[in-house]
Design a protein around this motif. Structure first.
Motif, PDB file in Angstrom:
ATOM      1  N   LYS A 194      -3.596   1.925   5.936  1.00 20.86           N
ATOM      2  CA  LYS A 194      -3.194   3.326   5.932  1.00 20.86           C
ATOM      3  C   LYS A 194      -3.898   4.095   7.033  1.00 20.86           C
ATOM      4  CE  LYS A 194      -1.499   6.428   2.546  1.00 20.86           C
ATOM      5  NZ  LYS A 194      -2.050   7.768   2.435  1.00 20.86           N
TER       6      LYS A 194
ATOM      7  N   LYS B 176      -7.037  -3.155  -2.635  1.00 24.80           N
ATOM      8  CA  LYS B 176      -7.046  -1.758  -2.206  1.00 24.80           C
ATOM      9  C   LYS B 176      -7.664  -1.591  -0.830  1.00 24.80           C
ATOM     10  CE  LYS B 176      -8.359  -0.510  -6.739  1.00 24.80           C
ATOM     11  NZ  LYS B 176      -9.579  -1.190  -6.967  1.00 24.80           N
TER      12      LYS B 176
ATOM     13  N   SER C 235       5.511   3.204   3.096  1.00 25.75           N
ATOM     14  CA  SER C 235       4.846   3.475   1.813  1.00 25.75           C
ATOM     15  C   SER C 235       3.862   2.372   1.496  1.00 25.75           C
ATOM     16  CB  SER C 235       5.858   3.540   0.669  1.00 25.75           C
ATOM     17  OG  SER C 235       6.942   4.341   0.999  1.00 25.75           O
ATOM     18  N   TRP C 236       2.846   2.718   0.733  1.00 26.87           N
ATOM     19  CA  TRP C 236       1.797   1.755   0.395  1.00 26.87           C
ATOM     20  C   TRP C 236       1.672   1.658  -1.120  1.00 26.87           C
ATOM     21  CZ3 TRP C 236      -0.404  -0.194   4.878  1.00 26.87           C
ATOM     22  CH2 TRP C 236      -0.165   0.543   6.036  1.00 26.87           C
ATOM     23  N   VAL C 237       1.614   0.465  -1.632  1.00 27.99           N
ATOM     24  CA  VAL C 237       1.515   0.281  -3.084  1.00 27.99           C
ATOM     25  C   VAL C 237       0.526  -0.849  -3.359  1.00 27.99           C
ATOM     26  CG1 VAL C 237       2.767  -0.363  -5.177  1.00 27.99           C
ATOM     27  CG2 VAL C 237       3.916   0.971  -3.419  1.00 27.99           C
ATOM     28  N   VAL C 238      -0.334  -0.654  -4.345  1.00 29.53           N
ATOM     29  CA  VAL C 238      -1.205  -1.738  -4.769  1.00 29.53           C
ATOM     30  C   VAL C 238      -0.467  -2.508  -5.850  1.00 29.53           C
ATOM     31  CG1 VAL C 238      -3.402  -2.333  -5.826  1.00 29.53           C
ATOM     32  CG2 VAL C 238      -3.253  -0.364  -4.314  1.00 29.53           C
ATOM     33  N   GLY C 239      -0.218  -3.760  -5.637  1.00 30.34           N
ATOM     34  CA  GLY C 239       0.531  -4.526  -6.626  1.00 30.34           C
ATOM     35  C   GLY C 239       0.264  -6.012  -6.500  1.00 30.34           C
ATOM     36  N   ASP C 240       0.593  -6.729  -7.541  1.00 30.44           N
ATOM     37  CA  ASP C 240       0.370  -8.165  -7.623  1.00 30.44           C
ATOM     38  C   ASP C 240       1.655  -8.890  -7.254  1.00 30.44           C
ATOM     39  OD1 ASP C 240      -1.044 -10.267 -10.274  1.00 30.44           O
ATOM     40  OD2 ASP C 240      -0.268 -10.749  -8.294  1.00 30.44           O
TER      41      ASP C 240
ATOM     42  N   LEU D 147      -5.338  -2.260   2.019  1.00 32.43           N
ATOM     43  CA  LEU D 147      -4.340  -1.191   2.165  1.00 32.43           C
ATOM     44  C   LEU D 147      -4.964   0.054   2.765  1.00 32.43           C
ATOM     45  CD1 LEU D 147      -2.226  -1.392  -1.083  1.00 32.43           C
ATOM     46  CD2 LEU D 147      -1.516  -1.929   1.212  1.00 32.43           C
ATOM     47  N   LYS D 148      -6.210   0.328   2.397  1.00 33.30           N
ATOM     48  CA  LYS D 148      -6.886   1.500   2.959  1.00 33.30           C
ATOM     49  C   LYS D 148      -6.981   1.368   4.465  1.00 33.30           C
ATOM     50  CE  LYS D 148     -10.167   2.645  -0.385  1.00 33.30           C
ATOM     51  NZ  LYS D 148     -11.591   2.617  -0.695  1.00 33.30           N
TER      52      LYS D 148
ATOM     53  N   PRO E 108       5.704  -4.459  -8.917  1.00 28.86           N
ATOM     54  CA  PRO E 108       6.090  -3.235  -9.614  1.00 28.86           C
ATOM     55  C   PRO E 108       7.355  -2.615  -9.039  1.00 28.86           C
ATOM     56  CG  PRO E 108       4.382  -2.731  -8.034  1.00 28.86           C
ATOM     57  CD  PRO E 108       4.623  -4.214  -7.931  1.00 28.86           C
TER      58      PRO E 108
ATOM     59  N   ASP F  17      -2.154   6.160  10.031  1.00 29.63           N
ATOM     60  CA  ASP F  17      -2.441   7.558  10.316  1.00 29.63           C
ATOM     61  C   ASP F  17      -2.884   7.737  11.750  1.00 29.63           C
ATOM     62  OD1 ASP F  17      -3.819   8.166   7.004  1.00 29.63           O
ATOM     63  OD2 ASP F  17      -1.777   8.280   7.776  1.00 29.63           O
TER      64      ASP F  17
ATOM     65  N   VAL G 278       7.916  -0.875   2.688  1.00 25.05           N
ATOM     66  CA  VAL G 278       6.926  -0.724   1.629  1.00 25.05           C
ATOM     67  C   VAL G 278       5.913  -1.850   1.792  1.00 25.05           C
ATOM     68  CG1 VAL G 278       6.538  -0.662  -0.847  1.00 25.05           C
ATOM     69  CG2 VAL G 278       8.659   0.230   0.091  1.00 25.05           C
TER      70      VAL G 278
ATOM     71  N   ILE H  12      -2.493  -6.714  -3.181  1.00 28.58           N
ATOM     72  CA  ILE H  12      -3.264  -6.643  -4.411  1.00 28.58           C
ATOM     73  C   ILE H  12      -4.617  -6.002  -4.153  1.00 28.58           C
ATOM     74  CG2 ILE H  12      -4.435  -8.871  -4.226  1.00 28.58           C
ATOM     75  CD1 ILE H  12      -3.745  -9.314  -7.171  1.00 28.58           C
TER      76      ILE H  12
ATOM     77  N   ARG I 194      15.843  -1.964   4.102  1.00 24.35           N
ATOM     78  CA  ARG I 194      14.594  -1.691   3.401  1.00 24.35           C
ATOM     79  C   ARG I 194      13.775  -2.960   3.344  1.00 24.35           C
ATOM     80  NH1 ARG I 194      15.297   0.427  -2.476  1.00 24.35           N
ATOM     81  NH2 ARG I 194      16.092   2.418  -1.758  1.00 24.35           N
TER      82      ARG I 194
END
Lengths: 117, 328
Positions: free
Chosen positions: B182, B175, B195-200, B178-179, B205, B186, B169, B173, B109
Protein backbone atom coordinates in the motif's frame (compact mmCIF):
# COMPACT_ATOMS: atom_id res chain seq x y z
CA UNK A 1 -7.12 7.94 19.33
CA UNK A 2 -6.54 11.34 20.90
CA UNK A 3 -3.73 9.77 22.88
CA UNK A 4 -2.10 8.66 19.61
CA UNK A 5 -2.33 12.18 18.22
CA UNK A 6 -0.86 13.68 21.36
CA UNK A 7 1.83 11.05 21.42
CA UNK A 8 2.73 11.84 17.84
CA UNK A 9 2.77 15.56 18.63
CA UNK A 10 5.17 14.97 21.48
CA UNK A 11 7.53 12.76 19.47
CA UNK A 12 7.42 15.13 16.52
CA UNK A 13 8.23 18.16 18.60
CA UNK A 14 11.02 16.28 20.36
CA UNK A 15 12.41 15.18 17.01
CA UNK A 16 12.19 18.69 15.60
CA UNK A 17 13.98 20.17 18.58
CA UNK A 18 16.72 17.62 18.26
CA UNK A 19 17.49 18.13 14.59
CA UNK A 20 16.63 21.71 13.79
CA UNK A 21 19.63 23.90 14.47
CA UNK A 22 18.19 27.05 12.95
CA UNK A 23 16.68 30.12 14.49
CA UNK A 24 14.42 29.65 17.48
CA UNK A 25 11.60 31.21 15.45
CA UNK A 26 11.69 28.35 13.00
CA UNK A 27 11.81 25.89 15.86
CA UNK A 28 8.73 27.41 17.36
CA UNK A 29 6.96 27.48 14.02
CA UNK A 30 7.67 23.94 12.85
CA UNK A 31 6.11 22.10 15.80
CA UNK A 32 2.92 24.02 15.19
CA UNK A 33 2.85 23.17 11.52
CA UNK A 34 3.74 19.58 12.33
CA UNK A 35 0.89 19.38 14.79
CA UNK A 36 -1.56 20.71 12.23
CA UNK A 37 -0.34 18.20 9.72
CA UNK A 38 -0.55 15.35 12.19
CA UNK A 39 -4.14 16.17 13.01
CA UNK A 40 -5.11 16.10 9.37
CA UNK A 41 -3.03 12.97 8.84
CA UNK A 42 -4.91 11.13 11.55
CA UNK A 43 -8.22 12.29 10.18
CA UNK A 44 -7.21 11.16 6.72
CA UNK A 45 -6.27 7.71 7.96
CA UNK A 46 -9.61 7.17 9.59
CA UNK A 47 -11.55 8.65 6.74
CA UNK A 48 -9.34 6.89 4.24
CA UNK A 49 -12.23 5.23 2.67
CA UNK A 50 -12.58 1.81 3.24
CA UNK A 51 -13.65 1.48 -0.35
CA UNK A 52 -17.30 0.56 -0.18
CA UNK A 53 -17.16 -0.78 -3.71
CA UNK A 54 -15.27 -3.74 -2.21
CA UNK A 55 -18.49 -4.72 -0.49
CA UNK A 56 -19.84 -5.78 -3.86
CA UNK A 57 -17.82 -8.96 -3.84
CA UNK A 58 -16.38 -9.13 -0.33
CA UNK A 59 -18.05 -11.79 1.80
CA UNK A 60 -17.44 -13.55 5.06
CA UNK A 61 -14.86 -16.28 4.38
CA UNK A 62 -16.72 -18.70 6.64
CA UNK A 63 -20.31 -18.40 5.52
CA UNK A 64 -19.73 -16.70 2.13
CA UNK A 65 -22.55 -14.30 2.94
CA UNK A 66 -22.36 -10.53 2.35
CA UNK A 67 -21.18 -8.23 5.11
CA UNK A 68 -22.35 -4.96 6.59
CA UNK A 69 -19.98 -2.05 6.99
CA UNK A 70 -20.15 -0.46 10.44
CA UNK A 71 -18.68 3.04 10.22
CA UNK A 72 -18.38 3.70 13.95
CA UNK A 73 -16.23 0.75 14.88
CA UNK A 74 -14.80 0.56 11.35
CA UNK A 75 -15.59 -3.11 11.02
CA UNK A 76 -17.31 -5.46 8.64
CA UNK A 77 -20.08 -7.31 10.42
CA UNK A 78 -21.56 -10.67 9.67
CA UNK A 79 -24.81 -10.53 11.60
CA UNK A 80 -25.66 -14.15 11.00
CA UNK A 81 -22.57 -15.55 12.71
CA UNK A 82 -22.14 -12.56 14.98
CA UNK A 83 -18.56 -11.74 14.06
CA UNK A 84 -16.85 -8.53 13.10
CA UNK A 85 -13.79 -8.19 10.89
CA UNK A 86 -11.61 -5.18 11.65
CA UNK A 87 -10.44 -2.68 9.06
CA UNK A 88 -6.94 -1.47 9.77
CA UNK A 89 -5.46 1.36 7.76
CA UNK A 90 -8.16 1.02 5.12
CA UNK A 91 -7.37 -2.67 4.62
CA UNK A 92 -10.05 -5.12 5.77
CA UNK A 93 -8.69 -8.08 7.67
CA UNK A 94 -10.71 -11.10 6.60
CA UNK A 95 -8.89 -13.78 8.54
CA UNK A 96 -11.45 -15.62 10.68
CA UNK A 97 -9.04 -16.00 13.59
CA UNK A 98 -8.69 -12.23 13.81
CA UNK A 99 -12.39 -11.53 13.84
CA UNK A 100 -14.15 -10.34 16.92
CA UNK A 101 -17.10 -12.17 18.37
CA UNK A 102 -19.99 -9.81 18.83
CA UNK A 103 -21.53 -10.73 22.13
CA UNK A 104 -23.29 -8.67 24.69
CA UNK A 105 -20.45 -8.73 27.22
CA UNK A 106 -17.36 -10.50 25.89
CA UNK A 107 -14.98 -8.90 23.46
CA UNK A 108 -12.43 -11.66 22.87
CA UNK A 109 -10.91 -12.81 19.58
CA UNK A 110 -12.47 -15.98 18.30
CA UNK A 111 -11.32 -19.17 16.63
CA UNK A 112 -14.56 -20.27 15.12
CA UNK A 113 -12.92 -21.72 12.03
CA UNK A 114 -13.22 -25.39 11.44
CA UNK A 115 -9.67 -25.57 10.20
CA UNK A 116 -10.05 -28.88 8.41
CA UNK A 117 -11.13 -27.79 4.96
CA UNK B 1 -2.93 -26.20 26.85
CA UNK B 2 -3.61 -29.61 25.43
CA UNK B 3 -1.85 -28.59 22.24
CA UNK B 4 1.29 -27.51 24.04
CA UNK B 5 1.29 -30.73 26.00
CA UNK B 6 0.95 -32.67 22.80
CA UNK B 7 3.95 -30.84 21.37
CA UNK B 8 5.92 -31.50 24.52
CA UNK B 9 5.12 -35.17 24.39
CA UNK B 10 6.04 -35.34 20.74
CA UNK B 11 9.31 -33.59 21.36
CA UNK B 12 10.10 -36.01 24.16
CA UNK B 13 9.37 -38.98 21.95
CA UNK B 14 11.60 -37.51 19.25
CA UNK B 15 14.39 -37.02 21.75
CA UNK B 16 14.01 -40.52 23.09
CA UNK B 17 14.21 -41.87 19.58
CA UNK B 18 17.58 -40.21 19.33
CA UNK B 19 18.66 -42.10 22.47
CA UNK B 20 18.98 -38.97 24.55
CA UNK B 21 18.34 -39.36 28.23
CA UNK B 22 15.38 -37.30 29.22
CA UNK B 23 15.06 -37.08 32.94
CA UNK B 24 11.61 -36.96 34.41
CA UNK B 25 12.73 -33.93 36.38
CA UNK B 26 13.01 -32.06 33.09
CA UNK B 27 9.31 -32.41 32.44
CA UNK B 28 6.78 -30.35 34.33
CA UNK B 29 4.98 -32.31 36.98
CA UNK B 30 1.60 -32.15 35.29
CA UNK B 31 2.64 -34.05 32.22
CA UNK B 32 4.15 -36.74 34.44
CA UNK B 33 0.90 -37.75 36.04
CA UNK B 34 -1.21 -37.70 32.91
CA UNK B 35 1.53 -39.25 30.80
CA UNK B 36 -0.38 -42.41 29.98
CA UNK B 37 -3.64 -40.99 28.60
CA UNK B 38 -1.94 -38.06 26.88
CA UNK B 39 0.56 -40.32 25.16
CA UNK B 40 -2.27 -42.48 23.87
CA UNK B 41 -4.04 -39.37 22.65
CA UNK B 42 -0.79 -38.14 21.20
CA UNK B 43 -0.35 -41.22 19.04
CA UNK B 44 -3.92 -41.13 17.79
CA UNK B 45 -3.69 -37.40 17.24
CA UNK B 46 -0.40 -37.77 15.42
CA UNK B 47 -2.27 -39.87 12.93
CA UNK B 48 -4.98 -37.21 12.60
CA UNK B 49 -2.93 -34.00 12.92
CA UNK B 50 -1.13 -34.34 9.62
CA UNK B 51 2.40 -33.18 9.16
CA UNK B 52 3.68 -31.31 6.18
CA UNK B 53 6.93 -29.82 5.02
CA UNK B 54 8.35 -26.45 5.95
CA UNK B 55 11.35 -26.34 3.70
CA UNK B 56 13.21 -29.54 4.50
CA UNK B 57 11.77 -29.67 8.01
CA UNK B 58 8.66 -31.61 8.88
CA UNK B 59 6.10 -29.69 10.86
CA UNK B 60 2.44 -30.00 11.65
CA UNK B 61 0.07 -28.24 9.31
CA UNK B 62 -1.01 -25.65 11.85
CA UNK B 63 2.61 -24.86 12.60
CA UNK B 64 3.44 -24.38 8.95
CA UNK B 65 0.97 -21.55 8.50
CA UNK B 66 2.33 -19.77 11.53
CA UNK B 67 5.93 -20.25 10.47
CA UNK B 68 5.27 -19.02 6.95
CA UNK B 69 3.53 -15.97 8.39
CA UNK B 70 6.57 -15.28 10.54
CA UNK B 71 8.91 -15.59 7.56
CA UNK B 72 7.07 -13.01 5.53
CA UNK B 73 6.51 -10.73 8.47
CA UNK B 74 10.26 -10.62 8.92
CA UNK B 75 11.16 -10.05 5.28
CA UNK B 76 8.32 -7.68 4.32
CA UNK B 77 10.33 -4.47 4.43
CA UNK B 78 13.21 -5.80 2.39
CA UNK B 79 11.16 -8.09 0.15
CA UNK B 80 11.50 -6.13 -3.09
CA UNK B 81 15.17 -5.42 -2.59
CA UNK B 82 15.85 -9.07 -1.90
CA UNK B 83 13.91 -10.13 -4.98
CA UNK B 84 16.10 -7.95 -7.15
CA UNK B 85 19.26 -9.16 -5.50
CA UNK B 86 18.45 -12.87 -5.55
CA UNK B 87 17.11 -13.07 -9.06
CA UNK B 88 19.47 -10.43 -10.42
CA UNK B 89 16.45 -8.47 -11.52
CA UNK B 90 15.10 -11.35 -13.61
CA UNK B 91 11.95 -11.56 -11.49
CA UNK B 92 10.78 -8.41 -13.27
CA UNK B 93 11.04 -10.24 -16.58
CA UNK B 94 9.07 -13.17 -15.19
CA UNK B 95 6.31 -10.90 -13.97
CA UNK B 96 6.25 -8.99 -17.24
CA UNK B 97 5.94 -12.34 -19.05
CA UNK B 98 2.96 -13.17 -16.87
CA UNK B 99 1.27 -9.95 -17.92
CA UNK B 100 2.18 -10.53 -21.53
CA UNK B 101 0.63 -13.99 -21.54
CA UNK B 102 -2.36 -12.67 -19.61
CA UNK B 103 -2.87 -9.84 -22.12
CA UNK B 104 -5.67 -8.25 -20.13
CA UNK B 105 -8.17 -6.06 -21.86
CA UNK B 106 -9.58 -2.90 -20.29
CA UNK B 107 -12.54 -3.68 -18.09
CA UNK B 108 -11.40 -6.94 -16.50
CA UNK B 109 -11.23 -7.62 -12.80
CA UNK B 110 -8.09 -9.13 -11.39
CA UNK B 111 -7.60 -10.96 -8.12
CA UNK B 112 -3.97 -11.20 -7.13
CA UNK B 113 -3.64 -13.69 -4.28
CA UNK B 114 -0.50 -13.74 -2.15
CA UNK B 115 0.03 -10.45 -3.92
CA UNK B 116 1.82 -8.93 -0.96
CA UNK B 117 3.77 -5.98 -2.23
CA UNK B 118 1.54 -5.63 -5.27
CA UNK B 119 3.97 -6.19 -8.13
CA UNK B 120 1.46 -8.00 -10.33
CA UNK B 121 -1.38 -5.61 -9.56
CA UNK B 122 0.71 -2.56 -10.46
CA UNK B 123 1.83 -4.14 -13.72
CA UNK B 124 -1.74 -5.11 -14.52
CA UNK B 125 -3.07 -1.60 -14.06
CA UNK B 126 -0.25 -0.14 -16.11
CA UNK B 127 -0.74 -2.67 -18.90
CA UNK B 128 -4.46 -2.01 -19.07
CA UNK B 129 -3.91 1.73 -19.13
CA UNK B 130 -1.39 1.50 -21.94
CA UNK B 131 -3.83 -0.75 -23.79
CA UNK B 132 -6.51 1.88 -23.42
CA UNK B 133 -4.19 4.54 -24.75
CA UNK B 134 -3.27 2.37 -27.69
CA UNK B 135 -6.94 1.92 -28.47
CA UNK B 136 -7.54 5.62 -28.21
CA UNK B 137 -4.63 6.33 -30.53
CA UNK B 138 -5.95 3.79 -33.00
CA UNK B 139 -9.39 5.37 -32.85
CA UNK B 140 -7.88 8.80 -33.31
CA UNK B 141 -5.85 7.65 -36.31
CA UNK B 142 -8.91 6.12 -37.94
CA UNK B 143 -10.73 9.42 -37.68
CA UNK B 144 -8.86 11.26 -40.39
CA UNK B 145 -10.40 14.69 -40.12
CA UNK B 146 -12.55 14.86 -37.03
CA UNK B 147 -14.83 17.77 -36.63
CA UNK B 148 -14.70 19.83 -33.45
CA UNK B 149 -17.96 18.20 -32.44
CA UNK B 150 -16.40 14.74 -32.65
CA UNK B 151 -13.36 15.79 -30.67
CA UNK B 152 -15.39 17.25 -27.84
CA UNK B 153 -17.56 14.13 -27.75
CA UNK B 154 -14.47 11.96 -27.47
CA UNK B 155 -13.12 13.94 -24.57
CA UNK B 156 -16.31 13.62 -22.59
CA UNK B 157 -16.64 9.85 -23.09
CA UNK B 158 -12.96 9.09 -22.38
CA UNK B 159 -13.01 10.40 -18.82
CA UNK B 160 -16.07 8.39 -17.89
CA UNK B 161 -14.91 5.04 -19.19
CA UNK B 162 -11.25 4.92 -18.29
CA UNK B 163 -10.44 4.57 -14.63
CA UNK B 164 -13.62 2.86 -13.46
CA UNK B 165 -13.34 -0.20 -15.59
CA UNK B 166 -10.40 -2.36 -14.66
CA UNK B 167 -9.95 -3.17 -11.01
CA UNK B 168 -7.32 -5.14 -9.18
CA UNK B 169 -7.75 -6.65 -5.74
CA UNK B 170 -4.63 -7.67 -3.89
CA UNK B 171 -5.20 -10.36 -1.30
CA UNK B 172 -2.56 -11.62 1.10
CA UNK B 173 -2.62 -13.41 4.42
CA UNK B 174 0.13 -11.21 5.77
CA UNK B 175 -0.69 -7.66 6.91
CA UNK B 176 2.91 -6.50 6.80
CA UNK B 177 3.34 -7.38 3.15
CA UNK B 178 0.13 -5.55 2.26
CA UNK B 179 1.23 -2.51 4.24
CA UNK B 180 4.43 -2.34 2.24
CA UNK B 181 2.43 -2.74 -0.95
CA UNK B 182 0.00 0.00 0.00
CA UNK B 183 2.87 2.35 0.78
CA UNK B 184 4.35 1.63 -2.63
CA UNK B 185 1.02 2.36 -4.28
CA UNK B 186 0.63 5.61 -2.42
CA UNK B 187 4.13 6.73 -3.31
CA UNK B 188 3.59 5.82 -6.98
CA UNK B 189 0.26 7.62 -6.90
CA UNK B 190 -1.77 4.59 -7.98
CA UNK B 191 -5.04 4.38 -6.14
CA UNK B 192 -7.85 4.14 -8.66
CA UNK B 193 -8.98 0.61 -9.25
CA UNK B 194 -6.75 -0.93 -6.61
CA UNK B 195 -7.96 -2.59 -3.41
CA UNK B 196 -6.19 -4.40 -0.60
CA UNK B 197 -7.66 -7.21 1.48
CA UNK B 198 -6.16 -9.43 4.15
CA UNK B 199 -7.37 -12.93 3.42
CA UNK B 200 -6.45 -16.60 3.39
CA UNK B 201 -5.93 -18.22 -0.01
CA UNK B 202 -7.58 -21.39 1.32
CA UNK B 203 -10.65 -19.45 2.44
CA UNK B 204 -11.08 -16.45 0.18
CA UNK B 205 -13.43 -13.73 1.41
CA UNK B 206 -14.95 -13.26 -2.02
CA UNK B 207 -18.22 -14.27 -3.55
CA UNK B 208 -18.51 -16.89 -6.31
CA UNK B 209 -17.97 -16.00 -9.95
CA UNK B 210 -16.48 -12.59 -9.34
CA UNK B 211 -13.15 -12.31 -11.07
CA UNK B 212 -11.96 -12.53 -14.63
CA UNK B 213 -8.39 -13.34 -13.77
CA UNK B 214 -6.87 -14.96 -10.71
CA UNK B 215 -3.13 -14.77 -10.30
CA UNK B 216 -0.83 -16.12 -7.66
CA UNK B 217 2.80 -15.28 -8.18
CA UNK B 218 5.42 -17.07 -6.09
CA UNK B 219 2.89 -17.63 -3.34
CA UNK B 220 1.27 -20.99 -3.84
CA UNK B 221 4.17 -23.02 -2.53
CA UNK B 222 3.69 -21.34 0.86
CA UNK B 223 0.07 -22.42 1.12
CA UNK B 224 -0.48 -25.38 3.43
CA UNK B 225 -3.26 -26.98 1.38
CA UNK B 226 -2.57 -26.22 -2.24
CA UNK B 227 -5.61 -28.14 -3.46
CA UNK B 228 -7.87 -26.00 -1.29
CA UNK B 229 -6.36 -22.85 -2.70
CA UNK B 230 -6.96 -24.18 -6.21
CA UNK B 231 -10.56 -24.98 -5.38
CA UNK B 232 -11.09 -21.50 -4.00
CA UNK B 233 -9.61 -20.12 -7.21
CA UNK B 234 -12.13 -22.16 -9.15
CA UNK B 235 -14.92 -20.80 -7.02
CA UNK B 236 -14.19 -17.10 -7.29
CA UNK B 237 -13.45 -17.07 -11.00
CA UNK B 238 -16.17 -16.24 -13.47
CA UNK B 239 -16.96 -18.90 -16.06
CA UNK B 240 -14.38 -18.22 -18.75
CA UNK B 241 -12.04 -16.83 -16.15
CA UNK B 242 -8.36 -17.56 -16.20
CA UNK B 243 -6.16 -18.98 -13.48
CA UNK B 244 -2.50 -18.06 -13.72
CA UNK B 245 0.26 -19.14 -11.45
CA UNK B 246 3.91 -18.17 -11.46
CA UNK B 247 6.03 -20.42 -9.34
CA UNK B 248 9.54 -21.76 -9.04
CA UNK B 249 9.75 -25.18 -10.58
CA UNK B 250 12.11 -27.95 -11.68
CA UNK B 251 14.96 -27.10 -13.96
CA UNK B 252 15.13 -29.55 -16.83
CA UNK B 253 18.70 -29.07 -18.00
CA UNK B 254 21.06 -30.96 -15.62
CA UNK B 255 23.96 -28.54 -15.96
CA UNK B 256 21.76 -25.57 -15.27
CA UNK B 257 20.18 -27.51 -12.41
CA UNK B 258 23.56 -28.03 -10.78
CA UNK B 259 24.42 -24.32 -11.12
CA UNK B 260 21.00 -23.31 -9.87
CA UNK B 261 21.28 -25.56 -6.83
CA UNK B 262 24.69 -24.23 -5.94
CA UNK B 263 23.51 -20.67 -6.35
CA UNK B 264 20.37 -21.33 -4.31
CA UNK B 265 21.97 -22.99 -1.36
CA UNK B 266 25.23 -21.07 -1.22
CA UNK B 267 24.34 -17.56 -2.33
CA UNK B 268 20.73 -16.88 -1.41
CA UNK B 269 20.80 -17.43 2.35
CA UNK B 270 23.99 -15.37 2.47
CA UNK B 271 22.30 -12.56 0.58
CA UNK B 272 19.39 -12.90 2.94
CA UNK B 273 21.67 -12.47 5.92
CA UNK B 274 23.54 -9.54 4.43
CA UNK B 275 20.60 -7.59 3.05
CA UNK B 276 17.66 -8.56 5.20
CA UNK B 277 19.48 -9.86 8.22
CA UNK B 278 17.57 -13.10 8.06
CA UNK B 279 19.34 -16.30 7.04
CA UNK B 280 16.61 -18.70 8.08
CA UNK B 281 13.81 -17.16 6.06
CA UNK B 282 15.78 -17.41 2.88
CA UNK B 283 16.91 -20.91 3.74
CA UNK B 284 13.21 -21.73 4.00
CA UNK B 285 12.59 -20.06 0.66
CA UNK B 286 15.18 -22.14 -1.12
CA UNK B 287 14.08 -25.38 0.52
CA UNK B 288 10.39 -24.75 -0.15
CA UNK B 289 11.19 -24.45 -3.85
CA UNK B 290 12.67 -27.96 -3.80
CA UNK B 291 9.58 -29.31 -2.04
CA UNK B 292 7.09 -27.94 -4.52
CA UNK B 293 5.76 -30.39 -7.14
CA UNK B 294 7.19 -30.17 -10.63
CA UNK B 295 5.53 -28.77 -13.71
CA UNK B 296 3.59 -31.86 -14.74
CA UNK B 297 2.45 -32.73 -11.24
CA UNK B 298 1.24 -29.23 -10.59
CA UNK B 299 -0.54 -29.24 -13.91
CA UNK B 300 -2.35 -32.38 -12.73
CA UNK B 301 -3.33 -30.67 -9.50
CA UNK B 302 -4.77 -27.74 -11.39
CA UNK B 303 -6.74 -30.07 -13.62
CA UNK B 304 -8.04 -31.90 -10.57
CA UNK B 305 -9.41 -28.64 -9.25
CA UNK B 306 -11.57 -28.40 -12.34
CA UNK B 307 -9.63 -26.19 -14.70
CA UNK B 308 -9.46 -26.83 -18.41
CA UNK B 309 -6.88 -26.18 -21.10
CA UNK B 310 -4.16 -26.26 -18.49
CA UNK B 311 -0.74 -25.58 -19.84
CA UNK B 312 2.57 -24.30 -18.60
CA UNK B 313 5.40 -22.23 -19.96
CA UNK B 314 8.92 -22.74 -18.69
CA UNK B 315 10.79 -19.54 -18.06
CA UNK B 316 14.54 -19.30 -17.66
CA UNK B 317 14.97 -22.97 -18.44
CA UNK B 318 12.44 -24.18 -15.89
CA UNK B 319 13.57 -22.09 -12.95
CA UNK B 320 10.09 -20.58 -13.08
CA UNK B 321 6.97 -22.09 -14.57
CA UNK B 322 3.89 -20.17 -15.59
CA UNK B 323 0.80 -22.37 -15.33
CA UNK B 324 -2.46 -21.29 -16.85
CA UNK B 325 -5.94 -22.81 -16.80
CA UNK B 326 -9.47 -21.78 -17.59
CA UNK B 327 -12.71 -22.18 -15.74
CA UNK B 328 -15.25 -23.23 -18.32
Amino acid sequence: MLRNVLGRLVTDTVRVHRYVNGAPLIQRLTPASVSVRSFSDVKDEVQQPFDASLLEFLVCPLSKKPLRYEAETNELINDELGIAYPIIGGIPNMIPQEARLIQKDTDTTTTTTPTQG
Amino acid sequence: MAASMRLLVRRVIRLSHRNVNVTAAGLPGRSGCCWAPSSCRCFSDAAGDKSTHFGFETVSESEKAKKVYKVFENVAQKYDVMNDAMSLGIHRVWKDMLLHVMHPQPGVRLLDVAGGTGDIAFRFLEYVRSQQERQKRRAARSMQTPSWQDISNNYSTEDEDGPQESTAVVCDINKEMLKVGKQKADSMGISAGLSWVVGDAEELPFDDDQFDIYTIAFGIRNVTHIDQALQEAQRVLKPGGRFMCLEFSKVTNPVLARLYDTYSFQMIPVLGEVIAGDWKSYQYLVESIRKFPDQEEFKGMIEDAGFYCVRYYNLTGGVVALHSGFKL
